[in-house]
Each structure stands twice: as structure tokens, then as C-alpha cells.
Design a protein around this motif. Structure first.
Motif, PDB file in Angstrom:
ATOM      1  N   UNK A   1       0.851  -1.188   0.000  1.00  0.00           N
ATOM      2  CA  UNK A   1       0.000   0.000   0.000  1.00  0.00           C
ATOM      3  C   UNK A   1       0.886   1.236   0.000  1.00  0.00           C
ATOM      4  N   UNK A   2       0.320   2.338  -0.472  1.00  0.00           N
ATOM      5  CA  UNK A   2       1.047   3.609  -0.410  1.00  0.00           C
ATOM      6  C   UNK A   2       1.399   3.905   1.050  1.00  0.00           C
ATOM      7  N   UNK A   3       2.655   4.263   1.281  1.00  0.00           N
ATOM      8  CA  UNK A   3       3.135   4.527   2.628  1.00  0.00           C
ATOM      9  C   UNK A   3       3.924   3.391   3.241  1.00  0.00           C
ATOM     10  N   UNK A   4       3.837   2.187   2.660  1.00  0.00           N
ATOM     11  CA  UNK A   4       4.621   1.066   3.169  1.00  0.00           C
ATOM     12  C   UNK A   4       6.112   1.320   2.965  1.00  0.00           C
ATOM     13  N   UNK A   5       6.911   0.878   3.927  1.00  0.00           N
ATOM     14  CA  UNK A   5       8.362   0.895   3.769  1.00  0.00           C
ATOM     15  C   UNK A   5       8.811  -0.443   3.202  1.00  0.00           C
ATOM     16  N   UNK A   6       9.678  -0.381   2.200  1.00  0.00           N
ATOM     17  CA  UNK A   6      10.074  -1.601   1.504  1.00  0.00           C
ATOM     18  C   UNK A   6      11.575  -1.613   1.250  1.00  0.00           C
ATOM     19  N   UNK A   7      12.116  -2.814   1.193  1.00  0.00           N
ATOM     20  CA  UNK A   7      13.486  -3.053   0.749  1.00  0.00           C
ATOM     21  C   UNK A   7      13.458  -3.418  -0.721  1.00  0.00           C
ATOM     22  N   UNK A   8      14.415  -2.909  -1.450  1.00  0.00           N
ATOM     23  CA  UNK A   8      14.477  -3.223  -2.870  1.00  0.00           C
ATOM     24  C   UNK A   8      15.874  -3.067  -3.410  1.00  0.00           C
ATOM     25  N   UNK A   9      15.965  -3.031  -4.718  1.00  0.00           N
ATOM     26  CA  UNK A   9      17.245  -2.940  -5.411  1.00  0.00           C
ATOM     27  C   UNK A   9      17.276  -1.661  -6.248  1.00  0.00           C
ATOM     28  N   UNK A  10      16.881  -0.551  -5.625  1.00  0.00           N
ATOM     29  CA  UNK A  10      16.727   0.718  -6.341  1.00  0.00           C
ATOM     30  C   UNK A  10      17.748   1.761  -5.894  1.00  0.00           C
ATOM     31  N   UNK A  11      18.923   1.311  -5.466  1.00  0.00           N
ATOM     32  CA  UNK A  11      19.934   2.263  -5.005  1.00  0.00           C
ATOM     33  C   UNK A  11      20.422   3.154  -6.126  1.00  0.00           C
TER      34      UNK A  11
END
Length: 339
Positions: free
Chosen positions: A89-99
Motif C-alpha cells: 500500500x502507499x506509505x509502506x516501507x520496503x526493501x528493494x534494489x533501487x539504489x
């Protein structure tokens, strides 16, 4: 549309990278498509292994492409959803590979929602509870086959991985934990804050000389982040049947064909002492991540495992953060704070 800022690899470095090898680029992001989300990064990671990805050579991860955003681990906030996204959902904190960018688009299935654990900052999942922590844990326990009572030597001990290896070893019953680092301040941090039994500044005297003094009864485990003279010293001081986990070799990362750093001169001692050397890549052990989090998260939450972060503010200073990392200027995990 969202205006994004990204750091691109503009040319492949020759030797030590320079700012001219990179470019800060502005571009407009499209709206997320089906199954995609837009993420506004809060923090992203810079890591030593990224230097290898700047070379156009085969490795365990593909090289960075020229004139495209570089990637790496990041933690950010979901700001927009495409169709068919149901788990975020909008506002969730997430880990990703977008550095190496302030905003990006990712497939939702490639993101991991950050767990809300009391006493744990979400950016810890880029360091102590992320890939560096898992690297330390599996390298020590699985690849170096650590046993209670072992004497452990860690090179690059004030880095994101090394600073955790010694603490995990102490939690598991090491008889002695020794670290090397590149400044008196880092040495003091290792012994005063992290519980290392002793540590030394590798710039003060030959590594072998200092290691022999720090480990009069030898070492049973060496966790190698440096290579070069550190590996040679560890082989010399190792007890029979010692185990070496070869995690990295930062002393060699900027080598060129013309000035490569020589390897250890005492390799025959591997035979004489019946040593085991196991190289490893943490992505081969992602199945161990749940067990790692189960054991280490409580240690972090209650302060039994401590960590440090060197945070550089602003994507326009991301290259400075990376070059500082290669020069050994960071203590603990090197992060870029986007906002």
C-alpha cells in the motif's frame, strides 16, 4: 510524472575511480505499470563489491551498464501503485534494489515489506539485519565452521561485515576475537564498543608482526575481507586445521593488469597446516535469511550486537560516499540518505 535523479556509470574506471566516471542524471519516471510500484528512497547502500561491477568482466553479478542507473539495496516508501498490486500500500516501507536514485519503479514482487520491530530502525535492514549481517553470519558459521572456543581474526573489522563477525563470534563463545582496522579511532571502537578482545591498526607495523603479538596461541578462524598481506599473515599465524572464510579482498579491488597486488607467498602452509579456505557469495545463502533474522534480530533489539553507520546526505554526494568507502573512511555500514 515524477522527476527522478539517478547516478549513472559514465565510463569504466581504470584503477581507483574518480568523480568523472559517474554522472548525476535527471529523468521523468512513467507511472507504474501493472504489478509495479513507485518507490521514494530514504536510504541506499554503497558497498565494496560495487567496484567490481564497474568493470566489464564476467563475475557473480552482472556488470553495471554504462549510462544507466546503478543498482543496489535500498529502503524507501511506496508512493504509487500500478494495477494488480495487492500486497503493498502507499506509505509502506520496503526493501528493494533501487539504489543510486531518489525515485524508482520496481515490480512489487521484487520488494520486501520492512518488518516493524521495536528498537530496530528500518535502515538496519540495509546493514546489520541485511546482506552485510547475513554475510557475517553465514560466513562465520557455515563457511568458516566456527566452533565455541575458536580464536577468530577478522580483517576489515570496522566495516559493515567485519564489525558484526566479531560480535557474532563472541555471542557464540569465541575464546578470543582479534580485528584489524585502518585508524586508531576504529581500533578503539572495536575494543571499547564491540567487545573485540584486541585489535590493531594495520598501518602501524607489518600485519604479520601485529597479528603474532595479538594471537600468541594462533588463530582457528580467519574471516577475510582484505586479502594481500592480511591473508598471508593469517596463513602464517593459523593453527593446524584452521578455517578461512574468503569474503572479500578490498586490497585488490582497484588493481589493474599492470600493478596487481601480489598474493600470499606462503601458500604451501595451507598444505602443511591442513587449512581450509572457502570462498563464498552471500546470494548463495539467501535461504538462510529467516534463520539469521530469528537469531540476530533480538541481539540487535536489546543491544547485545551494536553497529555503526556512516551516513552521507544527498544523492548528489553518493559518489563521495562510495569513494570514501574505498578509501576506508567509513565506520560500519556506508549509507546515503536521500531524504
Amino acid at each position: 510524472m515524477t522527476t527522478a535523479h539517478e547516478v549513472h556509470l559514465a565510463r569504466r574506471p581504470q584503477g581507483f575511480p574518480t568523480p568523472d566516471d559517474f554522472a548525476l542524471v535527471e529523468r521523468e519516471l512513467p507511472a507504474p505499470g501493472s504489478g509495479e510500484v513507485e518507490v521514494a528512497n530514504r536510504y541506499f547502500s554503497v558497498d565494496p563489491y560495487m567496484r567490481g561491477r564497474m568493470n566489464d568482466v564476467p563475475s557473480y553479478v552482472p556488470p553495471f551498464r554504462l549510462n544507466e542507473a546503478m543498482d543496489g539495496r535500498s529502503v524507501g516508501e511506496v508512493t504509487a501503485l500500478g494495477d494488480d498490486v495487492t500486497d503493498l500500500a502507499v506509505g509502506d516501507l520496503v526493501l528493494g534494489n533501487l539504489a543510486w536514485r531518489d525515485h524508482g519503479i520496481s515490480k512489487a514482487k521484487h520488494l520486501q515489506k520492512v518488518s516493524d520491530v521495536e528498537g530496530v530502525d528500518p535502515r538496519a535492514y540495509l546493514g546489520v539485519l541485511g546482506a552485510p549481517g547475513l554475510t557475517a553470519w553465514v560466513g562465520l558459521l557455515d563457511h568458516a565452521a566456527f566452533r565455541s572456543g575458536d580464536a577468530v581474526f577478522v580483517s576489515g573489522a570496522a566495516g559493515a561485515v567485519g564489525s558484526l563477525v566479531g560480535q557474532i563470534a563472541k555471542q557464540k563463545g569465541a575464546s578470543r576475537v582479534i580485528g584489524s582496522a585502518g585508524s586508531a579511532e576504529k581500533v578503539a571502537w572495536l575494543t571499547g564498543e564491540l567487545g573485540y578482545d584486541t585489535a590493531f591498526n594495520y598501518k602501524d607495523a607489518p600485519v604479520r608482526e601485529q597479528l603474532e603479538k595479538a594471537a600468541p596461541d594462533g588463530i582457528d578462524v580467519y574471516f577475510d575481507n582484505v586479502g594481500a598481506d592480511h591473508l598471508e599473515a593469517a596463513i602464517a599465524v593459523a593453527n593446524d586445521h584452521a578455517r578461512i572464510a574468503a569474503c572479500g579482498a578490498i586490497a585488490h579491488y582497484n588493481d589493474t593488469d599492470d600493478d596487481a597486488t601480489p598474493g600470499p607467498r606462503n601458500l604451501f602452509q595451507i598444505v602443511k597446516k591442513r587449512l581450509s579456505i572457502q570462498g563464498f557469495i552471500v546470494t548463495d545463502s539467501l535461504d538462510r535469511f529467516p534463520a539469521f533474522l530469528e537469531e540476530v534480530t533480538p541481539w540487535v533489539a536489546d543491544g547485545r550486537v551494536r553497529f555503526a553507520e556512516t551516513v552521507t546526505e544527498g544523492i548528489d554526494h553518493a559518489v563521495d560516499a562510495f569513494l570514501g568507502l574505498l578509501r576506508g573512511e567509513n565506520t560500519g555500514k556506508a549509507l546515503v540518505q536521500v531524504r
